[in-house]
Design a protein around this motif. Structure first.
Motif, PDB file in Angstrom:
ATOM      1  N   MET A   7      12.956 -10.370  48.656  1.00 41.66           N
ATOM      2  CA  MET A   7      11.531 -10.684  48.809  1.00 41.66           C
ATOM      3  C   MET A   7      10.942 -11.210  47.514  1.00 41.66           C
ATOM      4  O   MET A   7      10.170 -12.142  47.490  1.00 41.66           O
ATOM      5  CB  MET A   7      10.745  -9.438  49.239  1.00 41.66           C
ATOM      6  N   GLU A  11       9.099 -14.637  46.901  1.00 41.85           N
ATOM      7  CA  GLU A  11       7.681 -14.686  46.515  1.00 41.85           C
ATOM      8  C   GLU A  11       7.459 -15.590  45.313  1.00 41.85           C
ATOM      9  O   GLU A  11       6.357 -16.079  45.102  1.00 41.85           O
ATOM     10  CB  GLU A  11       7.178 -13.285  46.192  1.00 41.85           C
ATOM     11  N   TYR A  17       9.013 -18.839  51.337  1.00 41.93           N
ATOM     12  CA  TYR A  17       9.018 -17.409  51.674  1.00 41.93           C
ATOM     13  C   TYR A  17       9.229 -17.164  53.174  1.00 41.93           C
ATOM     14  O   TYR A  17      10.096 -16.387  53.552  1.00 41.93           O
ATOM     15  CB  TYR A  17       7.703 -16.757  51.207  1.00 41.93           C
ATOM     16  N   ARG A  33       6.560  -7.619  62.604  1.00 42.27           N
ATOM     17  CA  ARG A  33       5.159  -8.047  62.554  1.00 42.27           C
ATOM     18  C   ARG A  33       4.579  -8.152  63.967  1.00 42.27           C
ATOM     19  O   ARG A  33       3.463  -7.726  64.225  1.00 42.27           O
ATOM     20  CB  ARG A  33       5.026  -9.399  61.857  1.00 42.27           C
ATOM     21  N   GLY A  51      -1.905  -6.853  51.252  1.00 46.65           N
ATOM     22  CA  GLY A  51      -0.769  -7.654  50.769  1.00 46.65           C
ATOM     23  C   GLY A  51      -0.379  -8.667  51.824  1.00 46.65           C
ATOM     24  O   GLY A  51       0.771  -8.728  52.253  1.00 46.65           O
ATOM     25  N   ASP A  72      -4.428 -10.306  48.816  1.00 49.49           N
ATOM     26  CA  ASP A  72      -3.133 -10.334  48.136  1.00 49.49           C
ATOM     27  C   ASP A  72      -3.382 -10.647  46.667  1.00 49.49           C
ATOM     28  O   ASP A  72      -4.329 -11.346  46.318  1.00 49.49           O
ATOM     29  CB  ASP A  72      -2.227 -11.412  48.754  1.00 49.49           C
ATOM     30  N   ILE A  73      -2.496 -10.124  45.835  1.00 42.57           N
ATOM     31  CA  ILE A  73      -2.643 -10.311  44.388  1.00 42.57           C
ATOM     32  C   ILE A  73      -2.127 -11.688  43.946  1.00 42.57           C
ATOM     33  O   ILE A  73      -2.466 -12.160  42.858  1.00 42.57           O
ATOM     34  CB  ILE A  73      -1.900  -9.177  43.645  1.00 42.57           C
ATOM     35  N   GLY A 100      -5.943  -7.415  43.852  1.00 37.97           N
ATOM     36  CA  GLY A 100      -4.928  -6.377  43.895  1.00 37.97           C
ATOM     37  C   GLY A 100      -5.451  -5.172  44.669  1.00 37.97           C
ATOM     38  O   GLY A 100      -6.651  -5.094  44.981  1.00 37.97           O
ATOM     39  N   VAL A 101      -4.555  -4.238  44.941  1.00 35.63           N
ATOM     40  CA  VAL A 101      -4.978  -3.065  45.721  1.00 35.63           C
ATOM     41  C   VAL A 101      -6.064  -2.268  45.001  1.00 35.63           C
ATOM     42  O   VAL A 101      -6.854  -1.572  45.649  1.00 35.63           O
ATOM     43  CB  VAL A 101      -3.786  -2.139  46.052  1.00 35.63           C
ATOM     44  N   THR A 118       2.535  -5.114  56.013  1.00 36.01           N
ATOM     45  CA  THR A 118       3.942  -5.393  56.300  1.00 36.01           C
ATOM     46  C   THR A 118       4.641  -5.819  55.013  1.00 36.01           C
ATOM     47  O   THR A 118       4.210  -6.762  54.345  1.00 36.01           O
ATOM     48  CB  THR A 118       4.082  -6.504  57.375  1.00 36.01           C
ATOM     49  N   LEU A 119       5.663  -5.079  54.650  1.00 37.54           N
ATOM     50  CA  LEU A 119       6.550  -5.382  53.519  1.00 37.54           C
ATOM     51  C   LEU A 119       5.851  -5.343  52.159  1.00 37.54           C
ATOM     52  O   LEU A 119       6.334  -5.940  51.198  1.00 37.54           O
ATOM     53  CB  LEU A 119       7.213  -6.771  53.706  1.00 37.54           C
ATOM     54  N   THR A 120       4.757  -4.640  52.060  1.00 37.34           N
ATOM     55  CA  THR A 120       4.013  -4.604  50.794  1.00 37.34           C
ATOM     56  C   THR A 120       4.067  -3.243  50.105  1.00 37.34           C
ATOM     57  O   THR A 120       4.136  -3.166  48.872  1.00 37.34           O
ATOM     58  CB  THR A 120       2.544  -5.030  51.019  1.00 37.34           C
ATOM     59  N   GLU A 123       6.391  -2.694  47.322  1.00 38.87           N
ATOM     60  CA  GLU A 123       6.134  -3.333  46.027  1.00 38.87           C
ATOM     61  C   GLU A 123       5.105  -2.556  45.207  1.00 38.87           C
ATOM     62  O   GLU A 123       4.729  -2.978  44.120  1.00 38.87           O
ATOM     63  CB  GLU A 123       5.660  -4.773  46.248  1.00 38.87           C
TER      64      GLU A 123
HETATM   65  C1  LIG Z   1       7.079  -9.180  50.605  1.00 46.65           C
HETATM   66  S1  LIG Z   1       5.484  -9.785  50.546  1.00 46.65           S
HETATM   67  C2  LIG Z   1       4.873  -9.402  52.177  1.00 46.65           C
HETATM   68  C3  LIG Z   1       3.810 -10.358  52.594  1.00 46.65           C
HETATM   69  C4  LIG Z   1       3.344 -10.247  54.031  1.00 46.65           C
HETATM   70  N1  LIG Z   1       2.645  -9.005  54.269  1.00 46.65           N
HETATM   71  C5  LIG Z   1       4.505 -10.414  54.995  1.00 46.65           C
HETATM   72  O1  LIG Z   1       4.638  -9.605  55.922  1.00 46.65           O
HETATM   73  O2  LIG Z   1       5.222 -11.408  54.865  1.00 46.65           O
HETATM   74  C6  LIG Z   1       4.608  -8.591  49.567  1.00 46.65           C
HETATM   75  C7  LIG Z   1       3.235  -9.067  49.178  1.00 46.65           C
HETATM   76  O3  LIG Z   1       2.567  -7.994  48.487  1.00 46.65           O
HETATM   77  C8  LIG Z   1       1.775  -8.585  47.470  1.00 46.65           C
HETATM   78  N2  LIG Z   1       1.478  -7.555  46.474  1.00 46.65           N
HETATM   79  C9  LIG Z   1       2.341  -6.944  45.630  1.00 46.65           C
HETATM   80  N3  LIG Z   1       1.682  -6.069  44.850  1.00 46.65           N
HETATM   81  C10 LIG Z   1       0.366  -6.146  45.196  1.00 46.65           C
HETATM   82  C11 LIG Z   1      -0.807  -5.498  44.747  1.00 46.65           C
HETATM   83  N4  LIG Z   1      -0.772  -4.595  43.768  1.00 46.65           N
HETATM   84  N5  LIG Z   1      -1.985  -5.805  45.335  1.00 46.65           N
HETATM   85  C12 LIG Z   1      -2.026  -6.712  46.341  1.00 46.65           C
HETATM   86  N6  LIG Z   1      -0.947  -7.368  46.804  1.00 46.65           N
HETATM   87  C13 LIG Z   1       0.242  -7.092  46.245  1.00 46.65           C
HETATM   88  C14 LIG Z   1       2.653  -9.705  46.952  1.00 46.65           C
HETATM   89  O4  LIG Z   1       1.906 -10.660  46.228  1.00 46.65           O
HETATM   90  C15 LIG Z   1       3.244 -10.250  48.240  1.00 46.65           C
HETATM   91  O5  LIG Z   1       2.499 -11.297  48.781  1.00 46.65           O
END
Ligand SMILES: C[S@@+](CC[C@H](N)C(=O)[O-])C[C@H]1O[C@@H](n2cnc3c(N)ncnc32)[C@H](O)[C@@H]1O
Length: 221
Positions: A7, A11, A17, A33, A51, A72-73, A100-101, A118-120, A123
């Motif tokens: 991932m 990204e 992506y 999803r 995210g 999203d960040i 950011g969060v 999803t998938l966030t 991270e």
């Molecule tokens: C693997 S991607 C998943 C994106 C989307 N939700 C999907 O299902 O495809 C993870 C996302 O989390 C975001 N992300 C990571 N850390 C973050 C943070 N602290 N605040 C907001 N977004 C964040 C990344 O920029 C990225 O777009």
């Protein structure tokens, strides 16, 4: 689901992506999803996507009639999301925010029906996960739903070993290319419970390495 380690590489190339994650997850990301949206979102729901990345889940939710806010960040991921939204007729139902969060305190109490991610979570640090869940609970209406799909640490030693063997080379490659990594979520169900949610669904697939989790906020709160 160990390919989710990629991932971070994907990204760093947001335009690749969507195709990359679909291929590397053997279609599991798309399936997750779709399931998350089909089972948890109803027309008219106010939905927050944490995210949101390139906006795939947000667009699915809006096409079901929801009013979606995604944040999203990453400005680059959001650029792709904006292009995708513009290519649909759903622009008036989707708001995208670069933040950011830590910015979640800006959302008002009881302002959403459903919070999705999803998938966030994989991270985020453990502290960030707890922070996000606290705000998710605060901003959801009573009876509101939190739905998460993400890479998870398998529960049993055998599955962890197998998963670790597959995952290790990918971790090394990912770190070499992006200097970052993902953290398969561990103990997320307990964290969600501690934030005040009742767990309605907890399902694992792919050797226990992919988690689908749905929690509900108490109706009386
Ligand atoms: C693997 S991607 C998943 C994106 C989307 N939700 C999907 O299902 O495809 C993870 C996302 O989390 C975001 N992300 C990571 N850390 C973050 C943070 N602290 N605040 C907001 N977004 C964040 C990344 O920029 C990225 O777009």
């Amino acid at each position: 689901m160990s390919s989710y380690v990629y991932m971070k590489i994907l990204e760093s190339r947001p335009r690749r992506y969507d195709r990359g994650i679909a291929m590397l997850s053997f279609g599991q990301s798309e399936k997750a999803r779709k399931r998350l949206v089909e089972e948890n979102i109803k027309p008219g729901n106010r939905v927050l996507d944490i995210g949101c990345g390139t906006g795939t889940t947000a667009i699915l939710a809006a096409s079901k009639g929801a009013e979606v806010t995604g944040f999203d960040i990453s400005a680059q991921m959001l650029d792709v999301a904006r292009e995708k939204v513009e290519s649909t007729s759903l622009g008036d139902r989707i708001e995208l925010m670069e933040m950011g969060v830590s910015g979640m305190d800006r959302f008002a109490d009881i302002s959403f029906d459903v919070v999705i991610s999803t998938l966030t979570f994989s991270e985020l640090s453990l502290d960030e996960q707890a922070y996000v869940l606290g705000h998710a609970h605060r901003i959801l209406r009573p009876g509101g739903v939190l739905a998460i799909a993400d890479e998870a640490r398998p529960k049993t030693a055998g599955k962890r070993l197998l998963h670790g063997i597959v995952r290790f080379p990918l971790l090394v490659v990912t770190f070499a290319v992006t200097q970052t990594t993902t953290h398969a979520v561990k103990g997320l169900t307990e964290l969600v419970r501690s934030a005040g949610f009742h767990i309605e669904t907890e399902e694992r697939s792919m050797l226990g390495s992919f988690l689908y989790l749905v929690g509900r906020k108490d109706l009386r709160k």
